[in-house]
Design a protein around this motif. Structure first.
Motif, PDB file in Angstrom:
ATOM      1  N   ARG A   3       0.846  -1.194   0.000  1.00 38.15           N
ATOM      2  CA  ARG A   3       0.000   0.000   0.000  1.00 38.15           C
ATOM      3  C   ARG A   3       0.882   1.245   0.000  1.00 38.15           C
ATOM      4  N   PHE A   4       0.257   2.363  -0.344  1.00 38.49           N
ATOM      5  CA  PHE A   4       0.959   3.636  -0.379  1.00 38.49           C
ATOM      6  C   PHE A   4       0.655   4.440   0.885  1.00 38.49           C
ATOM      7  N   PRO A  64       7.117   4.125  10.285  1.00 38.04           N
ATOM      8  CA  PRO A  64       6.362   3.906   9.043  1.00 38.04           C
ATOM      9  C   PRO A  64       4.860   3.927   9.294  1.00 38.04           C
ATOM     10  N   PRO A  65       4.123   4.738   8.550  1.00 39.74           N
ATOM     11  CA  PRO A  65       2.676   4.857   8.781  1.00 39.74           C
ATOM     12  C   PRO A  65       1.904   3.746   8.078  1.00 39.74           C
ATOM     13  N   ASP A  66       0.654   3.588   8.496  1.00 41.92           N
ATOM     14  CA  ASP A  66      -0.228   2.612   7.843  1.00 41.92           C
ATOM     15  C   ASP A  66      -0.843   3.189   6.571  1.00 41.92           C
ATOM     16  N   GLY A  67      -0.887   4.491   6.461  1.00 44.01           N
ATOM     17  CA  GLY A  67      -1.473   5.170   5.306  1.00 44.01           C
ATOM     18  C   GLY A  67      -1.107   6.636   5.394  1.00 44.01           C
ATOM     19  N   PRO A  68      -1.710   7.494   4.560  1.00 43.76           N
ATOM     20  CA  PRO A  68      -1.443   8.933   4.677  1.00 43.76           C
ATOM     21  C   PRO A  68      -1.658   9.388   6.113  1.00 43.76           C
ATOM     22  N   VAL A 196       5.046  -1.026   2.617  1.00 47.25           N
ATOM     23  CA  VAL A 196       4.580   0.356   2.494  1.00 47.25           C
ATOM     24  C   VAL A 196       5.474   1.067   1.478  1.00 47.25           C
ATOM     25  N   LEU A 197       4.854   1.682   0.478  1.00 52.47           N
ATOM     26  CA  LEU A 197       5.560   2.459  -0.543  1.00 52.47           C
ATOM     27  C   LEU A 197       5.266   3.927  -0.270  1.00 52.47           C
TER      28      LEU A 197
END
Length: 332
Positions: A3-4, A64-68, A196-197
């Motif tokens: 995911r980004f 590192p986040p899970d999403g924005p 995570v990208l």
């Protein structure tokens, strides 16, 4: 599970590195001029010392986040880092800079009460965010979101094979393995964990990877089109505007962007252009004597000539007038 995401905390750390590190600011020179006064009011030595030129930066400073991500949530995660884990990451980072642990700042980070050190660093990240990144966050976030939208379309068109094959010129995808050029021997088998990208605006010069447990495996890469981030400011610069009128906006961007030699694929990624478009403009710049090309291993890299330096504003002022007239004639 790939995911980004994007991370205001990571952008803040990267901005500190651009503002205080030994490497050139690249496309962020105008931003650096704008934040100069705010930067002088901050004491960022602890954050700077924990970002060695080559080596490990503590992952807990930008988890590192899970999403924005939202900066408030990220600052809370940083502040909640287990003190012993934070100290282990700090010690590892300081070991990558000879003598760092013997400086006053290094001793503070290593010998101070661990929970207090975590609070100190979380506060510094917050201060750096407010002074260096928050005023420019809308345009920075727009760039990151545009990159994610572009990569998502690429994923939809060609699947993970195409996404990874074209994500960034320094990344290679083959037989189920994602490799970073010059990445050393570290590796991690994902075993279904996902990846995570994360595009970055301020980490403009290289790809970064996070591999160590307990953190989510993450690949951070320069956002597509980062060379255009401060485009509005560039348009207000009289020299940049004149150069764009002389050779065209795209050629002017490519010429000024060649402060260091670069290949077509890198320039295309940096400015959000098609490789064929970049090749066409580079051919014109080469034919007019503004750039030259040389093979370097598997790629052709372009660099500015002396004449190109003068037109880009990097040459000797005393000779600029005659050489610029020569360039104008050749460009026509």
């Amino acid at each position: 599970r790939c995911r980004f995401a994007y991370s205001p905390a990571f952008e803040t750390l990267a901005a500190v590195r651009v503002a205080t590190g030994p490497q050139p600011p690249g496309h962020h020179r105008r931003w650096l001029t704008d934040v100069g006064d705010a930067l002088r009011r901050l004491d960022l030595r602890p954050l700077t010392l924990l970002q060695p030129r080559r080596g490990y930066t503590p992952d807990f400073l930008s988890p590192p986040p899970d999403g924005p991500a939202d900066i408030a949530d990220e600052l809370a995660r940083i502040a909640a880092t287990p003190p012993l884990q934070a100290r282990a990451e700090i010690a590892r980072s300081l070991a990558d800079t000879p003598g760092a642990s013997r400086t006053a700042t290094g001793r503070l980070l290593l010998d101070g009460e661990p929970a207090g050190v975590v609070a100190l660093l979380a506060g510094l990240v917050a201060d750096a965010w407010e002074a260096l990144v928050e005023p420019y966050w809308p345009r920075t976030r727009a760039l990151l979101e545009a990159d994610i939208a572009f990569q998502a379309r690429r994923l939809a068109d060609g699947g993970l094979d195409r996404l990874f094959a074209e994500l960034h010129p320094s990344v290679r995808w083959h037989d189920g393995v994602l490799t970073r050029e010059h990445g050393g021997a570290d590796h991690r088998d994902l075993h279904g964990e996902g990846l995570v990208l994360m595009p970055s605006a301020f980490k403009w010069d290289q790809v970064v990877i996070v591999l160590d447990p307990p953190w989510q495996p993450t690949l951070i890469y320069p956002a597509r089109g980062v060379g255009n981030l401060w485009q509005e400011d560039a348009g207000a610069d009289a020299h940049a505007a004149a150069l764009a009128r002389l050779v065209g906006r795209t050629r002017a961007r490519l010429l000024t962007g060649l402060a260091q030699p670069a290949a077509t694929a890198w320039l295309a990624h940096r400015y959000g252009l098609a490789p064929a478009t970049v090749s066409e403009h580079l051919a014109v710049l080469r034919d007019t004597g503004l750039v030259t090309a040389a093979r370097h291993r598997h790629e052709v890299r372009y660099r500015r000539t002396e004449l190109g330096d003068l037109l880009a504003g990097s040459g000797t002022p005393q000779r600029a007038s005659a050489r610029t007239r020569e360039a104008t004639a050749r460009a026509k």
